[in-house]
Design an enzyme around this catalytic site. Structure first.
Site, mmCIF file in Angstrom:
data_model
loop_
_atom_site.group_PDB
_atom_site.id
_atom_site.type_symbol
_atom_site.label_atom_id
_atom_site.label_comp_id
_atom_site.label_asym_id
_atom_site.label_seq_id
_atom_site.Cartn_x
_atom_site.Cartn_y
_atom_site.Cartn_z
ATOM 1 N N CYS A 14 35.833 78.059 59.345
ATOM 2 C CA CYS A 14 34.816 77.005 59.387
ATOM 3 C C CYS A 14 34.972 76.082 60.580
ATOM 4 O O CYS A 14 34.060 75.302 60.867
ATOM 5 C CB CYS A 14 34.865 76.180 58.106
ATOM 6 S SG CYS A 14 34.244 77.082 56.674
ATOM 7 N N THR A 44 19.580 66.217 51.867
ATOM 8 C CA THR A 44 20.815 65.583 51.380
ATOM 9 C C THR A 44 22.069 66.292 51.905
ATOM 10 O O THR A 44 23.164 66.013 51.453
ATOM 11 C CB THR A 44 20.854 65.585 49.837
ATOM 12 O OG1 THR A 44 20.534 66.912 49.375
ATOM 13 C CG2 THR A 44 19.861 64.598 49.259
ATOM 14 N N ASP A 64 27.026 81.505 54.551
ATOM 15 C CA ASP A 64 28.102 81.066 55.443
ATOM 16 C C ASP A 64 28.647 82.319 56.120
ATOM 17 O O ASP A 64 28.775 83.352 55.470
ATOM 18 C CB ASP A 64 29.261 80.460 54.643
ATOM 19 C CG ASP A 64 29.168 78.949 54.491
ATOM 20 O OD1 ASP A 64 28.048 78.422 54.438
ATOM 21 O OD2 ASP A 64 30.229 78.311 54.414
ATOM 22 N N HIS A 136 23.409 93.423 56.512
ATOM 23 C CA HIS A 136 22.891 93.650 57.844
ATOM 24 C C HIS A 136 24.057 93.589 58.819
ATOM 25 O O HIS A 136 24.932 92.736 58.693
ATOM 26 C CB HIS A 136 21.854 92.571 58.178
ATOM 27 C CG HIS A 136 21.079 92.840 59.414
ATOM 28 N ND1 HIS A 136 20.120 93.812 59.482
ATOM 29 C CD2 HIS A 136 21.131 92.262 60.632
ATOM 30 C CE1 HIS A 136 19.598 93.817 60.698
ATOM 31 N NE2 HIS A 136 20.199 92.899 61.411
ATOM 32 N N THR A 137 24.086 94.513 59.792
ATOM 33 C CA THR A 137 25.199 94.592 60.741
ATOM 34 C C THR A 137 24.658 94.610 62.164
ATOM 35 O O THR A 137 23.739 95.378 62.455
ATOM 36 C CB THR A 137 25.993 95.909 60.516
ATOM 37 O OG1 THR A 137 26.277 96.025 59.140
ATOM 38 C CG2 THR A 137 27.277 95.899 61.299
ATOM 39 N N ASP A 223 31.979 71.027 48.177
ATOM 40 C CA ASP A 223 33.227 71.712 48.520
ATOM 41 C C ASP A 223 33.646 71.282 49.923
ATOM 42 O O ASP A 223 32.826 70.821 50.727
ATOM 43 C CB ASP A 223 33.117 73.242 48.382
ATOM 44 C CG ASP A 223 32.092 73.855 49.323
ATOM 45 O OD1 ASP A 223 31.237 73.122 49.864
ATOM 46 O OD2 ASP A 223 32.146 75.085 49.518
HETATM 47 CO CO CO Z 1 29.826 73.652 51.214
HETATM 48 CO CO CO Z 2 28.373 76.305 53.552
HETATM 49 CO CO CO Z 3 18.261 94.575 58.236
#
Ligand code: CO
Ligand code: CO
Ligand code: CO
Length: 347
Positions: A14, A44, A64, A136-137, A223
């Site tokens: 991250c 928000t 993510d 998907h790649t 989180d």
């Molecule tokens: Co989060």
């Molecule tokens: Co996230």
């Molecule tokens: Co695709």
């Protein structure tokens, strides 16, 4: 020789996110659709969007993905998946289906490495009761992996950034320090114990924490990921129009995080997070510099920050500890808005 994914990246996990300041700038240009069924959107800065299907069902939808946060492809897959699913848990949802998002340099790495990353993701999804039904790649360097996840939530039981109330206690379910330990690993300063402790924290699903939040009717939570403990607390304070008070002395740390911070293992993302939050933060007098930087350390697949109504916090901490989240601690509290959104102290 085995592929070492960590050698390929400057910022893994991250900490590779764009800075929160850049995010706020470009989000201004993203028009918000107007639809009464949109229950939560980017307004928000919540962990996921929520869309009402009917009076009993809403979809929590999130994605993510990021570059490697560790050397081993299988573990990278596990951590990336746990991190992607976490945004559903943070909002009180149950993850249901997901798609793989994979960017992979096919000419630079053996295809077995790709398969191992996907296997790690798939095993973590199975642990979460989540079905991966496609993906998907594309060819890209360095590799990046994550999931787009759909979860179910009852429209009346959504947990959001906007749910913090004066009087709430703040509970953190995992220790912090993954960004600092990762930086320490690259500089050869972190011990193998610290690195494996950080990896097992990142692989831990926020599932049991989410179950305990739902059982206790929690309204506010998030989180802790790329913006660090303090950055995510600030986003919650703004969305809820309250002041969040954090005592960094109470925050559990992974292994030698403090010592590594003291030795200068502070990744660039921490400074970007601090820069974003500084104007909205009151710092306690003569605050310890290392604890201040730890507050802004970019976490990958970090814990839940839970708003527990006054009187329930000890019971909830006990439940979290009994569920295996042994570092769970009360690290602060919420008050009416008082001059700054975030009050950060170390005493
Ligand atoms: Co989060
Ligand atoms: Co996230
Ligand atoms: Co695709």
């Amino acid at each position: 020789m085995k592929t070492d994914l960590l050698q390929m990246v400057d910022n893994g996990g991250c900490s590779a996110k764009l800075s929160p300041r850049q995010l706020e700038e470009f989000l201004k240009y993203l028009p918000l659709p107007d639809d009464p069924n949109i229950l939560v959107d980017i307004d928000t800065h919540d962990d996921a969007g929520v869309y009402r299907v009917n009076d009993d069902l809403a979809l929590v939808f999130t994605t993510d993905f990021f570059p490697p946060v560790c050397s081993d492809p299988y573990e990278f897959g596990q951590i990336a998946a746990a991190n992607s699913i976490s945004d559903v848990y943070a909002m009180g949802g149950d993850p249901v289906i997901a798609l793989n998002l994979m960017m992979f340099p096919a000419s630079k790495l053996p295809i077995e490495t790709l398969a191992e990353i996907l296997k790690g993701g798939s095993d973590m999804a199975t642990e979460a009761g989540l079905r991966i039904i496609g993906g998907h790649t594309i060819d890209d360097f360095p590799p990046k992996y994550g999931l787009a996840v759909v979860g179910y939530v009852h429209p009346q039981r959504i947990i959001t950034n906007a749910g913090a109330r004066p009087g709430d206690s703040l509970i953190l379910t995992k220790p912090v320090g993954t960004g600092i330990i990762l930086a320490g690993q690259k500089l050869g300063l972190a011990s193998s114990e610290d690195v494996s402790a950080a990896k097992s924290i990142m692989k831990q699903l926020n599932r049991s924490g989410a179950d305990i939040m739902k059982k206790n009717n929690i309204k506010g939570a998030t989180d802790i990921t790329g913006y660090g403990l303090a950055g995510h607390a600030l986003k919650m304070a703004r969305a809820s129009h309250v002041t969040i008070n954090l005592n960094m002395k109470e925050v559990p740390l992974i292994g030698n995080t403090y010592r590594l911070a003291d030795e200068g293992c502070i990744p660039g993302a921490s400074f970007r997070n601090l820069d974003f939050a500084e104007a909205d933060t009151f710092f306690g007098p003569e605050m310890d510099y290392n604890l201040k930087m730890i507050a802004f350390d970019a976490q990958t697949s970090g814990g839940l920050l839970i708003c527990a109504p006054s009187g329930t916090e000890r019971k909830i901490v006990n439940e979290l500890k009994n569920a295996g989240l042994t570092s769970s601690s009360i690290i602060g509290y919420v008050t009416e808005f008082n001059k700054q959104y975030l009050h950060l102290k170390d005493a």
